[in-house]
Design a protein around this motif. Structure first.
Motif, mmCIF file in Angstrom:
data_model
loop_
_atom_site.group_PDB
_atom_site.id
_atom_site.type_symbol
_atom_site.label_atom_id
_atom_site.label_comp_id
_atom_site.label_asym_id
_atom_site.label_seq_id
_atom_site.Cartn_x
_atom_site.Cartn_y
_atom_site.Cartn_z
ATOM 1 N N GLU A 265 -42.305 0.748 -44.709
ATOM 2 C CA GLU A 265 -42.705 1.458 -45.922
ATOM 3 C C GLU A 265 -43.494 0.562 -46.874
ATOM 4 O OE1 GLU A 265 -38.939 2.801 -47.336
ATOM 5 O OE2 GLU A 265 -38.948 4.619 -46.097
ATOM 6 N N THR A 266 -43.264 -0.745 -46.802
ATOM 7 C CA THR A 266 -43.918 -1.686 -47.706
ATOM 8 C C THR A 266 -45.304 -2.093 -47.226
ATOM 9 O OG1 THR A 266 -41.729 -2.560 -48.308
ATOM 10 C CG2 THR A 266 -43.618 -3.886 -48.929
ATOM 11 N N LEU A 267 -45.546 -2.038 -45.920
ATOM 12 C CA LEU A 267 -46.856 -2.415 -45.386
ATOM 13 C C LEU A 267 -47.960 -1.547 -45.983
ATOM 14 C CD1 LEU A 267 -46.080 -2.934 -41.586
ATOM 15 C CD2 LEU A 267 -46.941 -4.702 -43.157
ATOM 16 N N LYS A 268 -49.047 -2.163 -46.393
ATOM 17 C CA LYS A 268 -50.173 -1.442 -47.003
ATOM 18 C C LYS A 268 -51.390 -1.413 -46.086
ATOM 19 C CE LYS A 268 -48.808 -2.859 -51.706
ATOM 20 N NZ LYS A 268 -47.712 -3.769 -51.328
ATOM 21 N N VAL A 269 -51.229 -1.851 -44.858
ATOM 22 C CA VAL A 269 -52.330 -1.935 -43.907
ATOM 23 C C VAL A 269 -52.116 -0.949 -42.773
ATOM 24 C CG1 VAL A 269 -52.822 -4.344 -44.440
ATOM 25 C CG2 VAL A 269 -51.097 -3.789 -42.714
ATOM 26 N N ALA A 270 -53.098 -0.817 -41.892
ATOM 27 C CA ALA A 270 -52.916 -0.007 -40.687
ATOM 28 C C ALA A 270 -51.711 -0.548 -39.925
ATOM 29 C CB ALA A 270 -54.166 -0.063 -39.819
ATOM 30 N N LYS A 271 -50.843 0.334 -39.446
ATOM 31 C CA LYS A 271 -49.567 -0.132 -38.898
ATOM 32 C C LYS A 271 -49.051 0.810 -37.815
ATOM 33 C CE LYS A 271 -47.250 2.311 -42.639
ATOM 34 N NZ LYS A 271 -46.508 2.182 -43.928
ATOM 35 N N HIS A 272 -48.187 0.252 -36.997
ATOM 36 C CA HIS A 272 -47.377 1.032 -36.068
ATOM 37 C C HIS A 272 -46.033 0.342 -35.986
ATOM 38 C CE1 HIS A 272 -46.265 3.632 -32.713
ATOM 39 N NE2 HIS A 272 -45.800 2.553 -32.101
ATOM 40 N N VAL A 273 -44.990 1.033 -36.361
ATOM 41 C CA VAL A 273 -43.634 0.493 -36.310
ATOM 42 C C VAL A 273 -42.805 1.403 -35.429
ATOM 43 C CG1 VAL A 273 -41.584 -0.154 -37.626
ATOM 44 C CG2 VAL A 273 -43.851 -0.520 -38.612
ATOM 45 N N GLU A 274 -42.190 0.826 -34.424
ATOM 46 C CA GLU A 274 -41.442 1.621 -33.446
ATOM 47 C C GLU A 274 -40.214 0.847 -32.995
ATOM 48 O OE1 GLU A 274 -42.050 3.426 -28.918
ATOM 49 O OE2 GLU A 274 -43.803 2.873 -30.107
ATOM 50 N N THR A 275 -39.123 1.575 -32.784
ATOM 51 C CA THR A 275 -37.910 0.951 -32.271
ATOM 52 C C THR A 275 -37.649 1.400 -30.839
ATOM 53 O OG1 THR A 275 -36.905 0.757 -34.444
ATOM 54 C CG2 THR A 275 -35.419 0.714 -32.566
ATOM 55 N N PHE A 276 -37.453 0.434 -29.954
ATOM 56 C CA PHE A 276 -37.083 0.705 -28.566
ATOM 57 C C PHE A 276 -35.562 0.749 -28.543
ATOM 58 C CE2 PHE A 276 -41.403 -0.148 -28.285
ATOM 59 C CZ PHE A 276 -41.901 -0.015 -27.004
ATOM 60 N N LYS A 277 -35.033 1.941 -28.668
ATOM 61 C CA LYS A 277 -33.641 2.116 -29.074
ATOM 62 C C LYS A 277 -32.607 1.730 -28.037
ATOM 63 C CE LYS A 277 -34.689 5.633 -32.519
ATOM 64 N NZ LYS A 277 -34.369 6.979 -33.037
ATOM 65 N N ASP A 278 -33.017 1.525 -26.789
ATOM 66 C CA ASP A 278 -32.029 1.102 -25.790
ATOM 67 C C ASP A 278 -32.302 -0.314 -25.288
ATOM 68 O OD1 ASP A 278 -34.315 1.624 -24.348
ATOM 69 O OD2 ASP A 278 -33.334 2.837 -22.796
ATOM 70 N N GLN A 279 -33.111 -1.078 -26.037
ATOM 71 C CA GLN A 279 -33.450 -2.436 -25.604
ATOM 72 C C GLN A 279 -32.838 -3.486 -26.530
ATOM 73 O OE1 GLN A 279 -35.114 -3.071 -22.618
ATOM 74 N NE2 GLN A 279 -34.605 -0.889 -22.503
ATOM 75 N N ILE A 280 -32.481 -4.636 -25.934
ATOM 76 C CA ILE A 280 -31.871 -5.718 -26.698
ATOM 77 C C ILE A 280 -32.947 -6.577 -27.370
ATOM 78 C CG2 ILE A 280 -29.881 -5.833 -25.159
ATOM 79 C CD1 ILE A 280 -31.132 -8.527 -24.089
ATOM 80 N N HIS A 281 -32.526 -7.332 -28.342
ATOM 81 C CA HIS A 281 -33.390 -8.317 -28.972
ATOM 82 C C HIS A 281 -33.848 -9.311 -27.896
ATOM 83 C CE1 HIS A 281 -34.705 -10.963 -32.313
ATOM 84 N NE2 HIS A 281 -34.369 -11.923 -31.472
ATOM 85 N N GLY A 282 -35.162 -9.364 -27.653
ATOM 86 C CA GLY A 282 -35.701 -10.274 -26.645
ATOM 87 C C GLY A 282 -36.208 -9.608 -25.394
ATOM 88 N N TRP A 283 -36.282 -8.256 -25.375
ATOM 89 C CA TRP A 283 -36.608 -7.579 -24.107
ATOM 90 C C TRP A 283 -38.043 -7.798 -23.643
ATOM 91 C CZ3 TRP A 283 -38.095 -4.702 -28.313
ATOM 92 C CH2 TRP A 283 -39.210 -3.889 -28.168
ATOM 93 N N MET A 284 -38.930 -8.277 -24.513
ATOM 94 C CA MET A 284 -40.308 -8.528 -24.094
ATOM 95 C C MET A 284 -40.590 -9.999 -23.840
ATOM 96 S SD MET A 284 -42.524 -5.859 -26.439
ATOM 97 C CE MET A 284 -44.103 -6.464 -25.824
ATOM 98 N N ALA A 285 -39.555 -10.841 -23.925
ATOM 99 C CA ALA A 285 -39.765 -12.277 -23.757
ATOM 100 C C ALA A 285 -38.634 -12.871 -22.913
ATOM 101 C CB ALA A 285 -39.893 -12.952 -25.116
#
Length: 316
Positions: A265-285
């Motif tokens: 909500e605070t970002l003032k630029v073009a944005k995409h915010v999404e939650t991968f709701k069944d993934q753990i912290h670190g799932w892309m690394a």
């Protein structure tokens, strides 16, 4: 500067398994696999004083943009992902005094600088860099500098279930604070442009590296044209106020939902915010278990989503 106890608690949060709780009991971060904290435990904050919640609580009712499963044709050519034993396609060079993983075509006119997580050059992270470099119709040079100088956080320190491990982790985070890396990036990018000839750069950070992205893109000397944060640590909505470039943030079920929502909500630029709701912290690394079919599917979708956002929002 966070206290040693806050650093240890943050480390405990990053390492806890799905469905567990992280909290302080008599001043020491603890990991409990299934039971909630006892009444005497205080659920204290991480580095930015956010509240630790159970995984189920964090995943519930996440208010973010809806997942987009459609990607433009520039981002739909990800090669088969290797579950184990990946052979990296790039090579290592020295840039501005830092060993750097470099991948992507020599003809690339755009580049992506990746900030790894605390585990450094894990094969899941290197494979991700190769995906970014080879999967789009837009050619990208992709680099991962070794900010830890060959001394990443040893995976053997996880879980931090002994006093010695907690002490080691506290020292590691104290030695490698995100502001230190953010401050080095403007000069590093100057050297990168000279070395590679690529003049336009994006930045992508995982976990600890996500915090680096927020800090540098909200600073006065930001050298990047677009940014990405994947399962970022220490989400601070105040930093979103100063971010000056298009930004994508992909959260896991373990990031604090209130902070992610406020950040968006605070970002003032073009944005995409999404939650991968069944993934753990670190799932892309480094923490990605690519032998799990669902994790692999969302690992791939995560990189597709980043590439799609970059294609649509790259502005020199």
């Amino acid at each position: 500067m966070p206290s040693p106890s806050q650093l240890r608690l943050a480390a405990a949060r990053l390492s806890r398994p799905p469905g567990s709780y992280a909290y302080r009991l008599s001043g020491t971060p603890q990991i409990f696999k299934s039971e909630p904290p006892p009444a005497c435990a205080s659920r204290t904050g991480s580095l930015n004083h956010t509240t630790f919640l159970s995984v189920k609580q964090q995943a519930a009712k996440m208010s973010t943009m809806q997942a987009s499963h459609g990607h433009n044709q520039a981002c739909c050519n990800i090669p088969p992902v290797v579950s184990k034993g990946y052979s990296a396609k790039g090579s290592y060079e020295e840039i501005d005094g830092f060993k750097t993983y470099v991948t992507g075509p020599s003809t690339a006119k755009k580049g992506i600088l990746v900030i790894y997580d605390i585990f450094g050059y894990f094969e899941q992270t290197l494979q991700g860099a190769d995906i970014l470099a080879t999967s789009s119709s837009e050619e990208y040079k992709v680099v991962i500098p070794d900010w830890f100088k060959g001394e990443p956080c040893p995976i053997e320190w996880y879980p931090p279930n002994t006093e010695e491990k907690q002490k080691n982790l506290g020292a590691f985070f104290g030695k490698n604070p995100p502001p230190g890396v953010a401050g080095k990036l403007p000069e590093y990018v100057k050297a990168l442009k000279e070395k590679t000839g690529v003049q336009e750069w994006a930045i992508l950070g995982f976990c600890w590296g996500g915090k680096v992205v927020s800090l540098v893109t909200s600073g006065d000397q930001n050298p990047f044209v677009v940014g990405a944060e994947c399962h970022p640590a220490m989400v601070d909505p105040k930093e979103a106020e100063g971010i000056k470039i298009p930004l994508i943030l992909l959260a896991s079920k373990e990031e604090p939902e209130d902070k992610v929502k406020e950040f968006e909500e605070t970002l003032k630029v073009a944005k995409h915010v999404e939650t991968f709701k069944d993934q753990i912290h670190g799932w892309m690394a480094a923490r990605s278990d690519l032998s799990d079919a669902r994790v692999k599917e969302e690992y791939i979708r995560g990189y597709k989503t980043v590439l799609d956002f970059f294609a649509k929002n790259w502005k020199a």
